[in-house]
Write an enzyme that holds these catalytic residues in place. Structure first.
Site, PDB file in Angstrom:
ATOM      1  N   LYS A 150       0.832  -1.213   0.000  1.00  0.00           N
ATOM      2  CA  LYS A 150       0.000   0.000   0.000  1.00  0.00           C
ATOM      3  C   LYS A 150       0.860   1.255   0.000  1.00  0.00           C
ATOM      4  O   LYS A 150       0.666   2.188  -0.781  1.00  0.00           O
ATOM      5  CB  LYS A 150      -0.916   0.036   1.224  1.00  0.00           C
ATOM      6  CG  LYS A 150      -1.565   1.410   1.483  1.00  0.00           C
ATOM      7  CD  LYS A 150      -2.465   1.398   2.701  1.00  0.00           C
ATOM      8  CE  LYS A 150      -1.779   1.608   3.997  1.00  0.00           C
ATOM      9  NZ  LYS A 150      -1.419   3.002   4.321  1.00  0.00           N
ATOM     10  N   ASN A 151       1.876   1.284   0.903  1.00  0.00           N
ATOM     11  CA  ASN A 151       2.637   2.525   1.110  1.00  0.00           C
ATOM     12  C   ASN A 151       3.680   2.794   0.039  1.00  0.00           C
ATOM     13  O   ASN A 151       4.410   3.766   0.127  1.00  0.00           O
ATOM     14  CB  ASN A 151       3.266   2.510   2.512  1.00  0.00           C
ATOM     15  CG  ASN A 151       2.191   2.616   3.571  1.00  0.00           C
ATOM     16  OD1 ASN A 151       1.066   3.016   3.282  1.00  0.00           O
ATOM     17  ND2 ASN A 151       2.524   2.238   4.783  1.00  0.00           N
ATOM     18  N   ARG A 182      -0.897  14.116  13.410  1.00  0.00           N
ATOM     19  CA  ARG A 182      -0.324  14.000  12.049  1.00  0.00           C
ATOM     20  C   ARG A 182      -0.268  15.342  11.323  1.00  0.00           C
ATOM     21  O   ARG A 182      -0.759  15.466  10.183  1.00  0.00           O
ATOM     22  CB  ARG A 182      -1.071  12.957  11.245  1.00  0.00           C
ATOM     23  CG  ARG A 182      -1.160  11.623  11.960  1.00  0.00           C
ATOM     24  CD  ARG A 182      -1.647  10.518  11.102  1.00  0.00           C
ATOM     25  NE  ARG A 182      -0.602  10.023  10.219  1.00  0.00           N
ATOM     26  CZ  ARG A 182      -0.775   8.975   9.409  1.00  0.00           C
ATOM     27  NH1 ARG A 182      -1.942   8.377   9.381  1.00  0.00           N
ATOM     28  NH2 ARG A 182       0.196   8.559   8.644  1.00  0.00           N
ATOM     29  N   ARG A 195      -8.892  -0.953   3.861  1.00  0.00           N
ATOM     30  CA  ARG A 195      -8.135   0.151   3.277  1.00  0.00           C
ATOM     31  C   ARG A 195      -6.737  -0.320   2.871  1.00  0.00           C
ATOM     32  O   ARG A 195      -6.122   0.213   1.974  1.00  0.00           O
ATOM     33  CB  ARG A 195      -7.959   1.283   4.301  1.00  0.00           C
ATOM     34  CG  ARG A 195      -9.196   2.107   4.589  1.00  0.00           C
ATOM     35  CD  ARG A 195      -8.830   3.296   5.463  1.00  0.00           C
ATOM     36  NE  ARG A 195      -7.612   3.928   4.981  1.00  0.00           N
ATOM     37  CZ  ARG A 195      -6.695   4.488   5.794  1.00  0.00           C
ATOM     38  NH1 ARG A 195      -6.895   4.492   7.100  1.00  0.00           N
ATOM     39  NH2 ARG A 195      -5.610   5.021   5.291  1.00  0.00           N
ATOM     40  N   ARG A 250      -4.311  10.005   3.823  1.00  0.00           N
ATOM     41  CA  ARG A 250      -3.180  10.781   4.317  1.00  0.00           C
ATOM     42  C   ARG A 250      -2.276  11.176   3.162  1.00  0.00           C
ATOM     43  O   ARG A 250      -1.800  12.289   3.052  1.00  0.00           O
ATOM     44  CB  ARG A 250      -2.422   9.921   5.322  1.00  0.00           C
ATOM     45  CG  ARG A 250      -1.023  10.390   5.670  1.00  0.00           C
ATOM     46  CD  ARG A 250      -1.010  11.365   6.795  1.00  0.00           C
ATOM     47  NE  ARG A 250       0.313  11.946   6.986  1.00  0.00           N
ATOM     48  CZ  ARG A 250       0.510  13.036   7.763  1.00  0.00           C
ATOM     49  NH1 ARG A 250      -0.510  13.618   8.327  1.00  0.00           N
ATOM     50  NH2 ARG A 250       1.707  13.515   7.904  1.00  0.00           N
ATOM     51  N   CYS A 298      -5.557   7.815   9.062  1.00  0.00           N
ATOM     52  CA  CYS A 298      -5.941   7.062  10.268  1.00  0.00           C
ATOM     53  C   CYS A 298      -5.938   7.961  11.511  1.00  0.00           C
ATOM     54  O   CYS A 298      -5.217   8.939  11.586  1.00  0.00           O
ATOM     55  CB  CYS A 298      -4.937   5.950  10.516  1.00  0.00           C
ATOM     56  SG  CYS A 298      -5.207   4.446   9.590  1.00  0.00           S
ATOM     57  N   ASP A 330       3.857   0.251  12.480  1.00  0.00           N
ATOM     58  CA  ASP A 330       2.733  -0.472  11.877  1.00  0.00           C
ATOM     59  C   ASP A 330       2.646  -1.911  12.367  1.00  0.00           C
ATOM     60  O   ASP A 330       1.629  -2.570  12.186  1.00  0.00           O
ATOM     61  CB  ASP A 330       2.876  -0.473  10.347  1.00  0.00           C
ATOM     62  CG  ASP A 330       3.006   0.935   9.785  1.00  0.00           C
ATOM     63  OD1 ASP A 330       3.553   1.080   8.683  1.00  0.00           O
ATOM     64  OD2 ASP A 330       2.588   1.880  10.471  1.00  0.00           O
TER      65      ASP A 330
HETATM   66  C1  EPZ Z   1       3.969   6.743   6.666  1.00  0.00           C
HETATM   67  O1  EPZ Z   1       3.191   7.700   7.378  1.00  0.00           O
HETATM   68  C2  EPZ Z   1       3.054   5.541   6.428  1.00  0.00           C
HETATM   69  N1  EPZ Z   1       1.909   5.956   5.652  1.00  0.00           N
HETATM   70  C3  EPZ Z   1       2.587   4.989   7.778  1.00  0.00           C
HETATM   71  O2  EPZ Z   1       1.826   3.808   7.540  1.00  0.00           O
HETATM   72  C4  EPZ Z   1       3.808   4.584   8.586  1.00  0.00           C
HETATM   73  O3  EPZ Z   1       3.388   4.219   9.871  1.00  0.00           O
HETATM   74  C5  EPZ Z   1       4.771   5.791   8.727  1.00  0.00           C
HETATM   75  O4  EPZ Z   1       5.102   6.343   7.444  1.00  0.00           O
HETATM   76  C6  EPZ Z   1       6.073   5.379   9.369  1.00  0.00           C
HETATM   77  O5  EPZ Z   1       6.750   4.522   8.496  1.00  0.00           O
HETATM   78  C7  EPZ Z   1       2.048   6.058   4.304  1.00  0.00           C
HETATM   79  O6  EPZ Z   1       3.104   5.823   3.729  1.00  0.00           O
HETATM   80  C8  EPZ Z   1       0.839   6.468   3.536  1.00  0.00           C
HETATM   81  P1  EPZ Z   1       5.801  10.123   9.185  1.00  0.00           P
HETATM   82  P2  EPZ Z   1       3.718   9.195   7.519  1.00  0.00           P
HETATM   83  O7  EPZ Z   1       5.606  11.400   8.445  1.00  0.00           O
HETATM   84  O8  EPZ Z   1       4.602   9.538   6.398  1.00  0.00           O
HETATM   85  C9  EPZ Z   1       4.977  13.318  12.660  1.00  0.00           C
HETATM   86  C10 EPZ Z   1      -0.023   2.363   7.764  1.00  0.00           C
HETATM   87  O9  EPZ Z   1      -0.490   1.766   8.745  1.00  0.00           O
HETATM   88  N2  EPZ Z   1       5.066  14.401  11.665  1.00  0.00           N
HETATM   89  O10 EPZ Z   1       7.081   9.441   9.037  1.00  0.00           O
HETATM   90  O11 EPZ Z   1       2.546  10.024   7.788  1.00  0.00           O
HETATM   91  C11 EPZ Z   1       3.817  12.363  12.390  1.00  0.00           C
HETATM   92  O12 EPZ Z   1       2.609  12.864  12.870  1.00  0.00           O
HETATM   93  C12 EPZ Z   1       0.434   3.831   7.896  1.00  0.00           C
HETATM   94  O13 EPZ Z   1       0.130   1.876   6.634  1.00  0.00           O
HETATM   95  C13 EPZ Z   1       4.930  15.717  12.098  1.00  0.00           C
HETATM   96  O14 EPZ Z   1       4.720  15.973  13.286  1.00  0.00           O
HETATM   97  O15 EPZ Z   1       4.617   9.100   8.832  1.00  0.00           O
HETATM   98  C14 EPZ Z   1       4.300  11.117  13.141  1.00  0.00           C
HETATM   99  O16 EPZ Z   1       3.999  11.239  14.490  1.00  0.00           O
HETATM  100  C15 EPZ Z   1       0.113   4.387   9.229  1.00  0.00           C
HETATM  101  N3  EPZ Z   1       5.062  16.713  11.199  1.00  0.00           N
HETATM  102  C16 EPZ Z   1       5.814  11.151  12.910  1.00  0.00           C
HETATM  103  O17 EPZ Z   1       6.140  12.498  12.545  1.00  0.00           O
HETATM  104  C17 EPZ Z   1       5.309  16.473   9.860  1.00  0.00           C
HETATM  105  O18 EPZ Z   1       5.399  17.421   9.073  1.00  0.00           O
HETATM  106  C18 EPZ Z   1       6.302  10.222  11.787  1.00  0.00           C
HETATM  107  O19 EPZ Z   1       5.424  10.412  10.719  1.00  0.00           O
HETATM  108  C19 EPZ Z   1       5.429  15.127   9.421  1.00  0.00           C
HETATM  109  C20 EPZ Z   1       5.311  14.103  10.348  1.00  0.00           C
END
Ligand code: EPZ
Length: 439
Positions: free
Chosen positions: A23-24, A122, A420, A93, A117, A307
């Protein structure tokens, strides 16, 4: 349709599973395809709700999409709108990644604040400042929840993330891929999906190199695909099936999986007493005796993925002792706990003695908030049937695993949330001897 699963638990699951595409990765390559001059073909694209929503969203923007089974062809030359609609974009997202192709195509666009989610606040603060550092002008319109963005010059310069972000890194890569300037991204995330996105773009003429957490990009005039691109297998799905089979005291052989993407997971499965056999194109996971309680702390890749922790938690309900799960990436990823308690699991929130929260947690910490980032699981309590509710994607897989462990007939609602991210989950579990139906 009731949007639920009826599950008959208590069976030992055994057999083989062929994974679907990730998916990702699929979501990012579909969006990156809009950067191209002409048609792009992707294969092994999972037929899951998130992909369905995204293809619907880009069709509404004018892209032409042909889909035959898991093969998708996108023609970005018919794109005509630079404003994704809130209804579909808020479900995904990854929708904010549309900033990159729409800015390159129209020099300006309007993107809604992303949804996704309920696993945390986020925000996209780091991502917006990253875009601005590379020359994009952005303005948030609180009245309608959209970001206005303008690209007045070809992206250039460098940006260092305060904390790594997976999709944030992917967005800046897409932004920098086209143009005439050099771009440098530092403290970028390391997820395998990012390497694969770079491969996808470089195969079509991009000039992107990566050295550890530093990514260097020389913008190019255009991107042209020369052969279809295959979406690699979903390692999150692999973790779900491995924990499912072992938690029911069974075994599963998982095909077309890259073991390098699961090093941390396999290490801890072996520590828990699971037999893990890596073969030429598959991995066998087998229950061979009482599971040991193993504590985990989630970390960005190559650490133990956030995850995977919901699946690990339900596996630890079957262990012979006390273990803990410490979540450091998202601030609200324990929605499954109350539901597992309904099935008789013994789980409680515990103090997480963290001095420097800002250093440990990957989300933006706020000292005024009380964090509940750690649970303690006491294994050995027999699970019994109940009616339980899915609140987010990975919690969904965890509750389905729990219902398959539990004795009796359970009802698991909000099935569409799980769908999803999981393709044909009922068929795959039935293939292992699981008794469930979708209603
Ligand atoms: C991606 O989410 C994946 N989603 C997530 O998978 C996965 O858990 C995550 O990366 C970690 O590998 C997709 O690829 C669509 P991050 P992402 O930005 O990119 C905070 C699943 O179950 N943050 O690395 O959103 C954020 O809120 C999903 O398949 C900020 O605060 O994760 C989080 O707490 C869930 N400000 C942390 O950083 C920002 O500008 C890491 O988020 C960006 C992120």
């Amino acid at each position: 349709m009731e949007d639920a699963y009826i599950v008959q638990g208590g069976n030992v699951l055994k057999g083989e599973v062929v994974l679907s595409g990730a998916k990702n990765l699929a979501l990012k390559t579909v969006i990156a395809s809009l950067l191209f001059e002409s048609k792009v073909t992707l294969t092994n694209v999972p037929k899951i709700n998130d992909v369905h929503e995204l293809l619907h969203l880009i069709k509404k923007l004018g892209a032409t999409v042909e889909q035959t089974g898991n093969r998708v062809t996108i023609d970005p030359s018919t794109l005509r709108s630079s404003k994704p609609d809130l209804l579909h974009a808020s479900k995904l997202r990854a929708s904010f990644l549309l900033f990159a192709p729409l800015l390159h195509k129209f020099k300006e666009c309007r993107i809604p604040n992303p949804g996704g989610c309920r696993i945390g606040m986020r925000p996209i603060d780091r991502i917006i400042s990253g875009m601005e550092a590379l020359g994009v002008k952005t303005e948030y319109q609180s009245e309608d929840g959209y970001y206005d963005a303008k690209l007045t010059q070809s992206p250039k310069g460098s940006y260092k993330f305060s904390k790594p972000t997976h999709t944030g890194t992917e967005l800046l890569i897409m932004l920098g891929a086209l143009g005439e300037n050099e771009i440098k991204i530092e403290n970028s995330a390391l997820e395998p999906e990012i390497d694969e996105l770079i491969l996808f773009l470089n195969e079509s003429g991009a000039k992107i190199t990566k050295d550890g957490t530093t990514i260097a990009i020389q913008g190019v005039k255009s991107l042209q695909q020369t052969k279809p691109f295959r979406i690699f297998s979903d390692r999150n799905e692999a973790v779900t099936f491995a924990t499912l089979a072992v938690a029911t005291k069974g075994s599963v052989e998982i095909h077309n999986l890259n073991p390098d993407q699961l090093l941390t997971f396999n290490e801890l499965m072996i520590k828990a007493g699971v037999k893990v056999e890596i073969k030429s194109d598959s991995i066998l996971y087998e229950y061979v005796g009482t599971l040991k309680p193993i504590c985990i702390t989630t970390e960005p890749h190559p650490g133990f993925m956030t995850d995977w922790q919901p699946n690990w938690a339900v596996l630890m309900t079957q262990s012979s002792g006390v273990s803990t799960v410490h979540e450091t990436v998202f601030e609200n990823r324990f929605s499954y706990v109350d539901e597992l308690l309904k099935l008789g699991a013994r789980i409680e929130y515990v103090e997480n003695s963290v001095n420097d929260k800002e250093a440990i947690y990957h989300f933006n910490t706020d000292d005024s908030k009380v964090l509940k980032q750690k649970i303690q699981i006491t294994g050995g309590a027999p699970l019994h049937s109940a009616a339980i509710k899915i609140a987010d994607l990975r919690a969904g897989a965890t509750l389905l695993i729990a219902a398959l462990i539990a004795t009796g007939e359970s009802v698991v609602t909000n099935a569409s949330i799980l769908e999803r991210g999981y393709e044909n989950i009922v068929d795959k579990i039935s293939g292992l001897g699981g008794k469930l139906k979708r209603v």
